[in-house]
Design a protein around this motif. Structure first.
Motif, PDB file in Angstrom:
ATOM      1  N   HIS A   1       0.893  -1.165   0.000  1.00 56.37           N
ATOM      2  CA  HIS A   1       0.000   0.000   0.000  1.00 56.37           C
ATOM      3  C   HIS A   1       0.925   1.207   0.000  1.00 56.37           C
ATOM      4  CE1 HIS A   1      -2.695  -3.042   1.867  1.00 56.37           C
ATOM      5  NE2 HIS A   1      -3.588  -2.447   1.110  1.00 56.37           N
TER       6      HIS A   1
ATOM      7  N   ASN B   1      -8.028   2.681  11.153  1.00 54.42           N
ATOM      8  CA  ASN B   1      -6.975   3.582  10.696  1.00 54.42           C
ATOM      9  C   ASN B   1      -7.007   4.924  11.419  1.00 54.42           C
ATOM     10  OD1 ASN B   1      -5.624   2.118   8.831  1.00 54.42           O
ATOM     11  ND2 ASN B   1      -6.922   2.737   7.115  1.00 54.42           N
TER      12      ASN B   1
ATOM     13  N   GLY C   1      -3.870  -1.714   6.006  1.00 55.86           N
ATOM     14  CA  GLY C   1      -5.209  -2.095   5.564  1.00 55.86           C
ATOM     15  C   GLY C   1      -6.240  -1.470   6.484  1.00 55.86           C
ATOM     16  N   PRO C   2      -7.158  -2.269   7.024  1.00 59.36           N
ATOM     17  CA  PRO C   2      -8.218  -1.685   7.837  1.00 59.36           C
ATOM     18  C   PRO C   2      -7.783  -1.310   9.258  1.00 59.36           C
ATOM     19  CG  PRO C   2      -8.506  -4.063   7.651  1.00 59.36           C
ATOM     20  CD  PRO C   2      -7.337  -3.708   6.802  1.00 59.36           C
ATOM     21  N   VAL C   3      -6.585  -1.693   9.670  1.00 55.10           N
ATOM     22  CA  VAL C   3      -6.135  -1.414  11.041  1.00 55.10           C
ATOM     23  C   VAL C   3      -4.882  -0.546  11.005  1.00 55.10           C
ATOM     24  CG1 VAL C   3      -7.045  -3.605  11.880  1.00 55.10           C
ATOM     25  CG2 VAL C   3      -4.683  -3.497  11.104  1.00 55.10           C
TER      26      VAL C   3
ATOM     27  N   ALA D   1     -18.242  -3.737  -4.685  1.00 54.46           N
ATOM     28  CA  ALA D   1     -17.068  -2.928  -5.047  1.00 54.46           C
ATOM     29  C   ALA D   1     -15.875  -3.150  -4.124  1.00 54.46           C
ATOM     30  CB  ALA D   1     -17.462  -1.454  -5.068  1.00 54.46           C
ATOM     31  N   GLN D   2     -16.111  -3.111  -2.803  1.00 59.21           N
ATOM     32  CA  GLN D   2     -14.962  -3.173  -1.889  1.00 59.21           C
ATOM     33  C   GLN D   2     -14.327  -4.559  -1.909  1.00 59.21           C
ATOM     34  OE1 GLN D   2     -18.108  -3.033  -0.940  1.00 59.21           O
ATOM     35  NE2 GLN D   2     -18.308  -4.861   0.304  1.00 59.21           N
TER      36      GLN D   2
ATOM     37  N   SER E   1     -12.301  -4.939  -5.043  1.00 57.59           N
ATOM     38  CA  SER E   1     -11.083  -4.148  -4.982  1.00 57.59           C
ATOM     39  C   SER E   1     -10.009  -4.849  -4.131  1.00 57.59           C
ATOM     40  CB  SER E   1     -11.458  -2.788  -4.403  1.00 57.59           C
ATOM     41  OG  SER E   1     -10.364  -1.975  -4.304  1.00 57.59           O
ATOM     42  N   ILE E   2     -10.435  -5.441  -3.031  1.00 52.31           N
ATOM     43  CA  ILE E   2      -9.492  -6.137  -2.156  1.00 52.31           C
ATOM     44  C   ILE E   2      -8.935  -7.382  -2.856  1.00 52.31           C
ATOM     45  CG2 ILE E   2      -9.315  -7.506  -0.028  1.00 52.31           C
ATOM     46  CD1 ILE E   2     -11.315  -5.547   1.241  1.00 52.31           C
TER      47      ILE E   2
ATOM     48  N   GLU F   1     -15.844 -10.974   7.351  1.00 54.33           N
ATOM     49  CA  GLU F   1     -16.460  -9.676   7.067  1.00 54.33           C
ATOM     50  C   GLU F   1     -15.445  -8.534   7.104  1.00 54.33           C
ATOM     51  OE1 GLU F   1     -19.454  -9.776  10.077  1.00 54.33           O
ATOM     52  OE2 GLU F   1     -20.298 -11.608   9.255  1.00 54.33           O
ATOM     53  N   CYS F   2     -14.557  -8.562   8.083  1.00 56.22           N
ATOM     54  CA  CYS F   2     -13.600  -7.462   8.223  1.00 56.22           C
ATOM     55  C   CYS F   2     -12.703  -7.340   7.000  1.00 56.22           C
ATOM     56  CB  CYS F   2     -12.723  -7.661   9.442  1.00 56.22           C
ATOM     57  SG  CYS F   2     -13.646  -7.686  10.958  1.00 56.22           S
TER      58      CYS F   2
ATOM     59  N   GLN G   1     -13.357  -8.951   4.089  1.00 53.00           N
ATOM     60  CA  GLN G   1     -14.157  -9.194   2.885  1.00 53.00           C
ATOM     61  C   GLN G   1     -13.642 -10.377   2.062  1.00 53.00           C
ATOM     62  OE1 GLN G   1     -17.080  -6.951   1.650  1.00 53.00           O
ATOM     63  NE2 GLN G   1     -17.036  -7.203   3.858  1.00 53.00           N
TER      64      GLN G   1
END
Lengths: 540, 417
Positions: A82, A234, A256-258, A399-400, A403-404, A432-433, A435
């Motif tokens: 990223h 984040n 990522g999400p964290v 979409a999400q 993308s992941i 879920e977290c 995806q």
């Protein structure tokens, strides 16, 4: 009796990088890992792809090395990175002399930075404290360590390299002064096996000393424990470094999400049985709150500790010749200890794993008389994704999730699409977290996967399942069921593995000083405790 | 730390919100409030594209918020996502209009007789369904030109309330407005009809927070003085009530000065039923009800936004004070109308399917009328079950009048409890 040219011991980024490098040079190799990929230092770090800015003041050479590798990895492995960029933030409580030294050092090595006023920095990162003096940008990034290791392994396997997880080397065979093979044991089944080979590469990281001991040699590695905190979301969108002499808890990496805060630095006796101490956690949180004040109220997801395997040669004179770089050392035991065909690669950092592999493979190739240059700096780890495949997945998934999975699977999304088209229920999101779809979990569990799985935890390291806020409470269970459906494990083994999985996840949350994750943990206990007879004897 | 950050950290993924969501039971593919709210918000912060057409299917009933054991503002997170959601032009235009029932009312009530006749024509309804995406099966409420304004039921030394009418009462249900005035007058209270317009809830529900902000900004100024003076602000619509109790802070809370005013107004707001039952509890409600046995069996449906206000069916308990009334609490969940949601052609089947549980409960209870305080719940009930529906205030006024018939006039005196 199995045969190969090279056996690599240790499935971290370095070992995986070596397998890929050798495979590219056409050298047959087998990588043996006693647990699963990225189990040691690789899987227990910040996931910071250094730009070198961190080392610029203290060690210009190490900084240059990082900057070069940073650029190379962004080209060959963009799907693992990223490219969020980094900030070096100037706090009023820190030494202003360091700010100027840092500016000068970065300029000296050609590291691209841009100064920001306090207002500009706060505009980019509103969670920084309002009292900051300013900041500078740098090309730091976040690298998904599991994805990076996995990508190296997958690329290598596609070229004929072999990877075996849960294979603990129990002996290194030698005849006279020459390595002839290794014996190993499957740590899950207990089965023993062996491989004949011409060379053995010790890429054991924190375990390098123990691996060398199997050959009767001493490799001095000091284990320096670093503990890190994972925060539930984040708090920053760029890597935030504290602009001062490197110290504890002065890097926050959005992953990522964290986001991940670290680290501490404490010398320990070995790489196993690590535990973050209470004082250590408190100190990390206190410093983290200086970095980003709202951390005081933020939810901590998990605490983990890893070791930096530091190479500490006895006597500086001896070290001088052996150090390939300031950061890592390549030991040719044929020269050092009269054991031909045995090589150790020790020290180093995640950012320079490819360079470490390159230097190691240069040596291995020359010993084997193979005249093939290293090509890992130019060869992408993964072929590009056909546009049609991307379009198809965008049509099949939200979409999400699309993308992941585009980042994670790339061209392999073609198989994902096939599975979902054959059975639309495969589009169901199991984790879920992160995806993760049922189709992806099924792909990871397939018997013909390039890097197969044997436990639920392995599934997580392939596709991040269970890495989010529920810490596997819901998705770990679903993955267990999916594995049963796929025939990966029979019912009893599935239940036993789920229990092991939960136990490990619970351990990571048990020390958390902040209330919310404890509630999450209790929810998990309430859901599974009774059915799995955990704490049934009144322990918890 | 931002409020939404706290809210995000609170989510334990337990799915209590999903279990409470009426859409989830009606639509198997609906991803549910947990996903559309906290989960997508976290992914959005990661910089991922997170728009979802499912956001349009959120009713805004806020049952998820109530269900959450951990104080996650699920509905607020969904509303924010809804605001950023991209819709195709046709739905955007329609929702723009549905977000502005006040504007719609103002225009139509210029020539209500003509408009009502035109809107009732089958051909017009089919045309609206084809062009504007309004479900042809729905009938529009009738519009009227007359408006209620000024102070009513003046009497010496009387207490006063400021009455917030809401669009439905203002443009379609003036008779109900007069019933509310009569009900208050019967209890010695004079009613000042506020000039305040739409509460802003339809705008929020249709993903137009800018319009919602304009509405609450205007209403804040119109209501603040009365609230500051300690005058209760009363409404008979539960969705307006929910918005008036929370929307000012939600939409204007970032500005400290407005936030302070918002708190004053929000704490002055009472649902009419809540207001009356408080008086009943204090012994200040006129209990001069006549026997209403002639009304036959009644069934009560409590709107979602009554529960979200933390009210426990005040109207049901008020009606049970009336002698002769036989009323059953249906307790059958959401009706599925959700304000403007049920008017939307593509949402119409989901809307009806959510209401099935309620319609079945009504069929079982077999009442002569269904009682509910929410105007759009009543539309849905009559549409879905065929049973007429009525606002409880209308029945309560009838009960007072029944007594007057028996007494041959008089009334207004308080009965000691």
């Amino acid at each position: 009796m199995d045969r190969t040219q090279v056996v690599i011991i240790g499935g971290g980024a370095t070992g995986a990088g070596i397998l890929w490098d050798l495979s590219l040079r056409g050298i047959a190799a087998v990588l043996l890992e006693k647990r699963d990929l990225a189990n040691g230092a690789t899987g227990r770090c910040h996931g910071l792809l250094h730009s070198g800015a961190r080392y610029a003041v203290k060690d210009a050479e190490a900084a240059r090395e990082c900057l070069r590798e940073n650029r190379i990895l962004k080209t060959i492995a963009p799907h693992c990175i990223h490219d969020v960029g980094g900030l070096f933030v100037r706090y009023p409580q820190d030494d202003p002399a360091f700010f100027t030294a840092w500016d000068r050092a970065c300029a000296d090595i050609g590291l691209p930075t841009a100064p920001l006023s306090a207002a500009e920095a706060l505009d980019l990162e509103p969670n920084l404290p309002s009292g900051i003096l300013g900041a500078s940008t740098c090309p730091d990034a976040h690298v998904d360590v599991f994805q990076l290791t996995l990508s190296n392994l997958q690329a290598a396997v596609a070229r004929g390299g072999r990877f075996r997880a849960y294979a603990e080397v129990t002996a290194i065979e030698r005849r006279g002064g020459q390595v002839t093979g290794v014996r190993f044991r499957d740590t899950l089944s207990g089965d023993e096996d062996s491989i004949d080979c011409e060379m053995v590469v010790n890429a054991g990281g924190g375990w390098a000393q123990q691996v060398a001991a199997l050959a009767g040699l001493h490799v001095p590695v000091r284990c320096d424990k670093g503990s890190l905190l994972v925060l539930n979301h984040n708090l920053v969108t760029r890597v935030v470094n504290r602009c001062r002499k490197p110290g504890d808890a002065d890097i926050l990496v959005p992953a990522g999400p964290v986001c991940i805060l670290g680290t501490s630095s404490i010398t320990v006796s070995g790489p196993e049985g690590l535990r973050a101490e209470t004082d250590e956690i408190e100190a990390l949180l206190k410093l983290g709150t200086e970095l980003v004040p709202c951390m005081a109220e933020s939810r901590v997801l998990r605490i983990f500790s890893g070791v930096r395997p530091l190479y500490v040669p006895q006597g500086a004179d001896k070290a001088g010749g052996r150090e390939i770089s300031r950061g890592f050392a390549l030991l040719d035991h044929g020269v050092e200890d009269n054991l031909d065909g045995f090589v150790s690669i020790v020290g180093g950092k995640l950012t320079t794993y490819r360079l470490m592999a390159e230097k190691t493979c240069d040596l291995v190739a020359s010993r084997l008389g193979v005249d093939e240059p290293c090509r890992t700096a130019e060869t992408p780890l993964r072929p590009p994704t056909p546009e049609a495949v991307t379009r198809k997945i965008r049509h099949l998934l939200p979409a999400q999730a699309a993308s992941i999975v585009e980042r994670r699977l790339g061209p392999a999304m073609a198989q994902l699409a096939e599975r979902i088209e054959a059975d639309p229920d495969m589009a169901e999101i199991l984790c879920e977290c992160e995806q993760v779809t049922r189709a992806e979990v099924a792909m990871v569990m397939a018997v013909d996967a390039k890097v197969p799985v044997r436990t639920i935890n392995d599934v997580g390291r392939r596709c991040r399942l269970g890495f989010g806020s529920c810490q596997g409470t819901f998705c770990g269970y679903r993955a267990m069921l999916e594995g049963y459906r796929q025939g990966l494990w029979p019912a009893e083994a599935a239940a036993a593995d789920f229990k092991r999985y939960l136990d490990e996840r619970w351990k990571g949350q048990a020390q958390i000083p902040n209330g919310k994750q404890l509630e999450q943990l209790m929810l998990s206990h309430d859901l599974f405790g009774p059915s799995h007879h955990f704490h049934s004897d009144g322990e918890g | 730390m931002r409020h939404t950050d706290v809210t995000l950290d609170n989510c334990l993924k337990c799915s209590d919100c999903n279990a409470a969501c009426p859409v989830m039971t009606a639509h198997p593919r609906y991803p549910g409030p947990k996903h559309l709210g906290p989960e997508l918000e976290k992914l959005r912060r990661e910089g991922l594209p997170c728009d979802s057409e499912w956001l349009e299917y959120c009713l805004g009933c806020e049952r998820c918020d109530m269900a959450c054991p951990n104080q996650v503002n699920v509905a607020e997170l969904i509303a924010r996502a809804k605001a950023a959601h991209k819709k195709p032009l046709r739905r955007r235009l329609r929702d723009w209009l549905l977000a502005r029932p006040g504007l719609l009312g103002q225009v139509i009530s210029l020539a209500p007789a003509v408009a009502n006749r035109v809107l009732a024509l089958g051909v017009v309804r089919r045309l609206m369904s084809l062009t504007a995406g309004i479900a042809a099966e729905r009938s529009f409420p009738a519009y009227a030109r007359v408006k209620l304004a000024g102070v009513h039921g003046r009497s010496r030394g009387a207490e006063r309330v400021v009455f917030f009418q809401g669009c439905s009462m203002r443009y379609n249900e003036q008779a109900l407005g007069r019933d509310c005035i009569a009900l208050l007058a019967e209890n010695g209270i004079e009613t000042e009809m506020s000039e305040a317009g739409c509460c802003g809830y339809p705008a929020l529900a249709n993903g137009d927070p800018a319009e919602a902000r304009r509405r609450v900004r205007a209403n804040l100024e119109l209501l603040y003085q009365a609230a500051e003076n300690g005058t209760p602000i009363v409404t008979a619509c539960t969705s307006c009530g929910q918005m008036l109790k929370t929307g000012f802070t939600l939409l204007l809370g970032d500005d400290p000065e407005l936030a302070a005013k918002a708190r004053v107004v929000e704490s002055a707001v009472r649902d009419l039923g809540e207001f009356l039952i408080e008086r009943a509890d204090q012994g200040h409600l006129s209990l001069r009800f006549g026997d209403c046995g002639h009304l036959g069996r009644l069934a009560y449906h409590s709107p979602c936004h009554q529960a979200t206000q933390g009210l426990s069916r005040p109207w049901f308990h008020l009606l049970r004070m009336v002698p002769g009334i036989e009323i059953e609490d249906l307790n059958a969940g959401c009706c599925g109308m959700a304000g403007t949601f049920g008017f939307k052609q593509e949402k119409y089947p989901v809307s009806l399917s959510i209401g099935q549980r309620l319609f079945q409960a009504i069929a079982q209870a077999a009442p002569r009328q269904v009682v509910s305080e929410c105007p759009t719940c009543r539309m849905q009930i009559t549409h879905g079950s065929g049973v007429p529906s009525v606002h409880p205030a209308t029945l309560l006024v009838m009960a007072y009048e029944q007594r007057k018939v028996v007494d041959g006039g008089g009334g207004g005196a308080r009965l000691a409890s």
